[in-house]
Enzyme design. Sequence first.
Site, PDB file in Angstrom:
ATOM      1  CG  ASP A   1      -0.040  -5.338   1.235  1.00  0.00           C
ATOM      2  OD1 ASP A   1      -0.738  -4.496   1.815  1.00  0.00           O
ATOM      3  OD2 ASP A   1       1.195  -5.425   1.409  1.00  0.00           O
TER       4      ASP A   1
ATOM      5  CD  GLN B   1      -2.905  -0.894   2.415  1.00  0.00           C
ATOM      6  OE1 GLN B   1      -2.909  -1.655   3.360  1.00  0.00           O
ATOM      7  NE2 GLN B   1      -3.736   0.135   2.321  1.00  0.00           N
ATOM      8  CG  HIS B   2       0.286   3.360   2.396  1.00  0.00           C
ATOM      9  ND1 HIS B   2      -1.036   3.694   2.518  1.00  0.00           N
ATOM     10  CD2 HIS B   2       0.539   2.429   3.364  1.00  0.00           C
ATOM     11  CE1 HIS B   2      -1.560   2.988   3.525  1.00  0.00           C
ATOM     12  NE2 HIS B   2      -0.629   2.211   4.042  1.00  0.00           N
TER      13      HIS B   2
HETATM   14  O1  LIG Z   1       1.791   0.123   4.828  1.00  0.00           O
HETATM   15  C1  LIG Z   1       1.227  -0.944   4.994  1.00  0.00           C
HETATM   16  C2  LIG Z   1      -0.163  -1.004   5.479  1.00  0.00           C
HETATM   17  O2  LIG Z   1      -0.687   0.238   5.806  1.00  0.00           O
HETATM   18  C3  LIG Z   1       1.989  -2.205   4.712  1.00  0.00           C
HETATM   19  O3  LIG Z   1       1.293  -3.340   5.144  1.00  0.00           O
HETATM   20  C4  LIG Z   1       2.296  -2.284   3.237  1.00  0.00           C
HETATM   21  O4  LIG Z   1       1.088  -2.551   2.554  1.00  0.00           O
HETATM   22  C5  LIG Z   1       3.400  -3.284   2.919  1.00  0.00           C
HETATM   23  O5  LIG Z   1       3.097  -4.598   3.200  1.00  0.00           O
HETATM   24  P1  LIG Z   1       4.154  -5.810   3.181  1.00  0.00           P
HETATM   25  O6  LIG Z   1       4.859  -5.767   1.865  1.00  0.00           O
HETATM   26  O7  LIG Z   1       5.040  -5.650   4.349  1.00  0.00           O
HETATM   27  O8  LIG Z   1       3.294  -7.045   3.316  1.00  0.00           O
END
Ligand SMILES: O=C(CO)[C@@H](O)[C@H](O)COP(=O)(O)O
Length: 481
Positions: free
Chosen positions: A244, A73-74
């Site tokens: 994700d 995300q983000h």
């Molecule tokens: O920033 C967040 C949720 O807000 C993280 O969960 C990212 O979405 C990355 O996820 P992973 O790659 O660590 O699973």
Amino acid sequence: MARRLVAGVDSSTQSCKVVIRDAETGALVRFGSAAHPAGTEVDPAAWWEAFGAAVTAAGGLDDVSALSVGGQQHGMVVLDADGEVIRPALLWNDTRSAGAALDLVAELGEARGTDGAQAWADAIGSVPVASLTVTKLRWLATHEPENAARVAAVALPHDWLTWQISGAGGTVGAAKDLSALVTDRSDASGTGYFSGATGEYLPELLDLALGEGASERVTLPRVLAPGEAVGTFHGLTLGPGAGDNAAAALGLGMVPGDVAISIGTSGVVSAITDRPSADGSGLVAGFSDATGAFLPLACTLNASRVLDGAAAMLGVDHAGLSALALSAPAGADGLVLVPYLEGERTPNRPDATGTLHGVRLETMTPAHLARAAVEGMLCGLADGLDALRAQGVQVDRLLLIGGGARSEAVRRIAPLVLGMPVEVPQPGEYVADGAARQAAWVLSGAQEPPVWSAAAPANAVLDGDPTPVVREQYAAVRDLV
Ligand SMILES: O=C(CO)[C@@H](O)[C@H](O)COP(=O)(O)O
Ligand SMILES: Nc1ncnc2c1ncn2[C@@H]1O[C@H](COP(=O)(O)OP(=O)(O)O)[C@@H](O)[C@H]1O
């Protein structure tokens, strides 16, 4: 009728994973993965390359009817008017925009004559921290004004990858078409300029970040409805994709009362709720899920890499770290690791570093350090679980997933620290699985995601006597940091 296959993609922080499943039953047919580069600033071309390699490793897509992308995300992907990437993407775990986050909170409070943090939580469900896209855009406007002036579109990692796969991103010869960018409500809800509660973008918040009038010149991806197709491209139907964590919820088939604890690069505690949350303390981010419900979550910056770092420091592999941790007593005789190795997001301490506290001659052993690393990482997640409960989230069962859940020590110590039984589904790629389930949903044209009959083995249920002392000693040290 010949069986139809669907693909699910997890374009995550550390790698790209592709699962290919039977659209009707959900049975796993093939799998492939490829690594992403290290770092918190990444050229999106690397995701495209890893996607191609993961698809090849999964035996290709020639016989696949539909595909959806779940993604970290983000991340801020800024595109110019020709659809070219302006600068490397800043990922969710890049903390350079921590100051921008503070400024945005203060400015909205000032503009509305109220508490800025709560004003943001009421508007978007979350209080901005460095992870959120909106703060990265403000950082860009302040530190790279020439780049900011060229921004014609802003996308998230999963939006950009979906765009590439559709061909609208120009990778298969077509011209780049910014108007073809799409996203879904789960990932849009993590931008900081979208309201999950109303399902609308909030142009005034984009303007606050990027400057007056930005929302008029910048294209934001169209937000597709849950289960709505992007279209069919060379015989491949594309689903809207998801952030994700929302994809993982779909992969696990979560319902209200279920709480996922994901130990990947990020540590995430997330739940499905019928109503949006608006936590002004900022501990819980009020995101949306991929079906029309909500996904309140607490996310730490330090999870699986705490285990990676501890294993490297002790010169052992993951199995070795696990064995060491399990050989030490609960609470590691007072040795506490507060694992803010990459700063921290929950609580919001972007500049913090890790702390090892309680070192004595008898605790200065590999086993004690291993135990303190596992316990410290889990204590951050336990704090996240408390924050969810404080928002009224129902917690009936915990589901442990992510690369870190492969550690036996994590699985056995988690119920002791979290204070309740923990269910461990079969190790797997639940983000990619959720994306595959979404692809099957889109392909079916049904109102609801399919119920897959391919029997998953029952979850292992792990339990044990809670060890509250671990959290007490952690809390005492955490607040010294
Ligand atoms: O920033 C967040 C949720 O807000 C993280 O969960 C990212 O979405 C990355 O996820 P992973 O790659 O660590 O699973
Ligand atoms: N057996 C294990 N014990 C502990 N950690 C593990 C184990 N296997 C993999 N990991 C860690 O899990 C992480 C990858 O998990 P994953 O959920 O795919 O992360 P992400 O989604 O952030 O890319 C890596 O940091 C890796 O070292």
